[in-house]
Structure formats: C-alpha cells, structure tokens
Design a protein around this motif. Structure first.
Motif, PDB file in Angstrom:
ATOM      1  N   THR A   1       0.820  -1.202   0.000  1.00  0.00           N
ATOM      2  CA  THR A   1       0.000   0.000   0.000  1.00  0.00           C
ATOM      3  C   THR A   1       0.860   1.260   0.000  1.00  0.00           C
ATOM      4  O   THR A   1       1.939   1.279   0.588  1.00  0.00           O
ATOM      5  CB  THR A   1      -0.966   0.018   1.207  1.00  0.00           C
ATOM      6  N   ALA A   2       0.352   2.282  -0.664  1.00  0.00           N
ATOM      7  CA  ALA A   2       1.022   3.589  -0.624  1.00  0.00           C
ATOM      8  C   ALA A   2       0.667   4.323   0.656  1.00  0.00           C
ATOM      9  O   ALA A   2       1.307   5.310   1.009  1.00  0.00           O
ATOM     10  CB  ALA A   2       0.606   4.416  -1.837  1.00  0.00           C
ATOM     11  N   ASP A   3      -0.344   3.829   1.361  1.00  0.00           N
ATOM     12  CA  ASP A   3      -0.815   4.443   2.600  1.00  0.00           C
ATOM     13  C   ASP A   3      -0.598   3.460   3.752  1.00  0.00           C
ATOM     14  O   ASP A   3      -1.444   2.580   3.981  1.00  0.00           O
ATOM     15  CB  ASP A   3      -2.304   4.795   2.457  1.00  0.00           C
ATOM     16  N   PRO A   4       0.527   3.577   4.465  1.00  0.00           N
ATOM     17  CA  PRO A   4       0.812   2.634   5.547  1.00  0.00           C
ATOM     18  C   PRO A   4      -0.308   2.543   6.588  1.00  0.00           C
ATOM     19  O   PRO A   4      -0.575   1.468   7.110  1.00  0.00           O
ATOM     20  CB  PRO A   4       2.101   3.167   6.170  1.00  0.00           C
ATOM     21  N   ALA A   5      -0.973   3.642   6.880  1.00  0.00           N
ATOM     22  CA  ALA A   5      -2.067   3.614   7.859  1.00  0.00           C
ATOM     23  C   ALA A   5      -3.187   2.694   7.381  1.00  0.00           C
ATOM     24  O   ALA A   5      -3.762   1.927   8.166  1.00  0.00           O
ATOM     25  CB  ALA A   5      -2.592   5.018   8.128  1.00  0.00           C
ATOM     26  N   ALA A   6      -3.488   2.744   6.093  1.00  0.00           N
ATOM     27  CA  ALA A   6      -4.523   1.866   5.538  1.00  0.00           C
ATOM     28  C   ALA A   6      -4.093   0.404   5.648  1.00  0.00           C
ATOM     29  O   ALA A   6      -4.903  -0.464   5.996  1.00  0.00           O
ATOM     30  CB  ALA A   6      -4.812   2.231   4.091  1.00  0.00           C
TER      31      ALA A   6
ATOM     32  N   VAL B   1       3.009   6.118  11.942  1.00  0.00           N
ATOM     33  CA  VAL B   1       3.028   6.365  10.489  1.00  0.00           C
ATOM     34  C   VAL B   1       2.342   7.663  10.122  1.00  0.00           C
ATOM     35  O   VAL B   1       1.551   8.195  10.803  1.00  0.00           O
ATOM     36  CB  VAL B   1       2.408   5.201   9.676  1.00  0.00           C
TER      37      VAL B   1
ATOM     38  N   GLY C   1       7.469   3.239   6.338  1.00  0.00           N
ATOM     39  CA  GLY C   1       6.959   4.280   5.455  1.00  0.00           C
ATOM     40  C   GLY C   1       7.481   5.653   5.800  1.00  0.00           C
ATOM     41  O   GLY C   1       7.909   6.402   4.936  1.00  0.00           O
ATOM     42  N   ARG C   2       7.492   6.016   7.074  1.00  0.00           N
ATOM     43  CA  ARG C   2       7.988   7.326   7.486  1.00  0.00           C
ATOM     44  C   ARG C   2       9.125   7.224   8.483  1.00  0.00           C
ATOM     45  O   ARG C   2       9.745   8.207   8.817  1.00  0.00           O
ATOM     46  CB  ARG C   2       6.849   8.151   8.087  1.00  0.00           C
TER      47      ARG C   2
ATOM     48  N   ARG D   1      -4.489  -0.653   9.274  1.00  0.00           N
ATOM     49  CA  ARG D   1      -5.914  -0.859   9.606  1.00  0.00           C
ATOM     50  C   ARG D   1      -6.417  -2.172   9.004  1.00  0.00           C
ATOM     51  O   ARG D   1      -7.172  -2.904   9.640  1.00  0.00           O
ATOM     52  CB  ARG D   1      -6.753   0.315   9.115  1.00  0.00           C
TER      53      ARG D   1
END
Length: 186
Positions: free
Chosen positions: A77-82, A186, A137-138, A85
């Motif tokens: 995913t490009a969105d680690p939070a997603a 993240v 990711g960050r 979750r």
C-alpha cells in the motif's frame, strides 16, 4: 487454495479446524473423517501423504490467506495507515476476535513441529517483515523491526491469554492498543 479441487479445499478447511481443536497429535483420522464427512480411503485419495500432507496443505492455505489479506496490504500500500488498519481488521476477523486459535502457533508449540518448522518460521517472519515494511513508510530506523516483532508477539500472546482466561476481550484490547500505537508511528 488455488488449484485445489473443491473437495480438497473443503477438506483442508475442515482439517484445519480439527487441528485447532485437538492439536496435530490429537487429530485422529476418525476425527478428521467425521468432520470432513470422508472415509479413510477418500482422505488418502485427497492426501496420499496422510496427516502430514494434510497439515502441510492447511499451512499452505493459512499462508496464502495471510499473504493476500494481511502481508500484501502491509507491503504494497502507498498508505501505511490503511495497511495497518487492514492488518488489524483482517486479524480480528480471522481469529474471530480472539475465539479462534492460531493454527501455526499451535503447531509451533508441539513436539511434531519439526516437519513444518520452515513453514512455521516463514509465516511469522513474513508477518514481521511485512509489518516492518509498513512502519518504515515514514520511520527509516531499525527500531521498526523491534516494534513489528513486539506487535506480532503481542497478537499471538493475546490469543493464548484470551483462550486461557476465556476472555475474548483481552484479544480485542491488545489489538486496539497496538493499532493505536502503530498508527501513531506512520
């Protein structure tokens, strides 16, 4: 189970539950036959290698499910939070909010683990690595490896504690706490 016949796929799902309930050693062919509705001849037709092949097929099925539902969303995913979750939601669903034991963990703790040691280690290593990838990711530090390891250990420990105490809320609390901790990174 991609490529498996529908009969074999259904048998694998039933065998997995027998292993969860009775362990590998306690999963007799009589119990497996009763759960699957298949006689010994049919079981050996589907699994010529017997119970060891059944366990291998179950582990392959678990690995495929976690790869598609947990590990890939964390890694890809490009969105680690997603991804985080998704991991928590799918983990909650798979383990039925703490009411379903981890079959890989059960096999890891038995005397019969050696034939499956590579699969067992691979499952836990893949989870830890995919989680570390999402966390990286960050945060480029090596600390993410430790956080990922602690999270996987906490999830597995929560499954055992929930079962031992017959308190599924333990699992829910641990998942919620770790979800908050991970999302804060993240």
């Amino acid at each position: 189970m991609t490529g498996a016949s529908p009969a074999r796929a259904a048998a694998v799902a039933a065998v997995a539950e027998v292993f969860r309930e009775h362990g590998y050693a306690g999963a007799s062919l009589a119990l497996i036959g009763a759960r699957t509705g298949l006689g010994k001849g049919s079981l050996y037709h589907l699994f010529p290698g017997g119970k060891a092949e059944m366990a291998q097929a179950v582990l392959d099925d678990v690995e495929a499910w976690f790869e598609a539902s947990v590990f890939a969303p964390l890694r890809d995913t490009a969105d680690p939070a997603a991804g985080l979750r998704t991991m928590m939601a799918e983990t909650r669903t798979y383990f039925r909010s703490g009411n379903r034991m981890c079959l890989v963990g059960i096999l890891a703790l038995t005397a019969e683990r050696d034939p499956f040691a590579g699969k067992i280690a691979g499952y836990f290593s893949a989870w830890r690595a995919a989680l570390a990838t999402a966390l990286r990711g960050r945060d480029g530090s090596e600390a993410v490896e430790i956080v990922a390891e602690e999270c996987v250990a906490a999830i597995q420990g929560a499954l055992i504690l929930s079962r031992a105490l017959d308190e599924p809320d333990v699992f829910e609390r641990v998942l919620s706490t770790w979800e908050q901790r991970l999302l804060a990174r993240v």
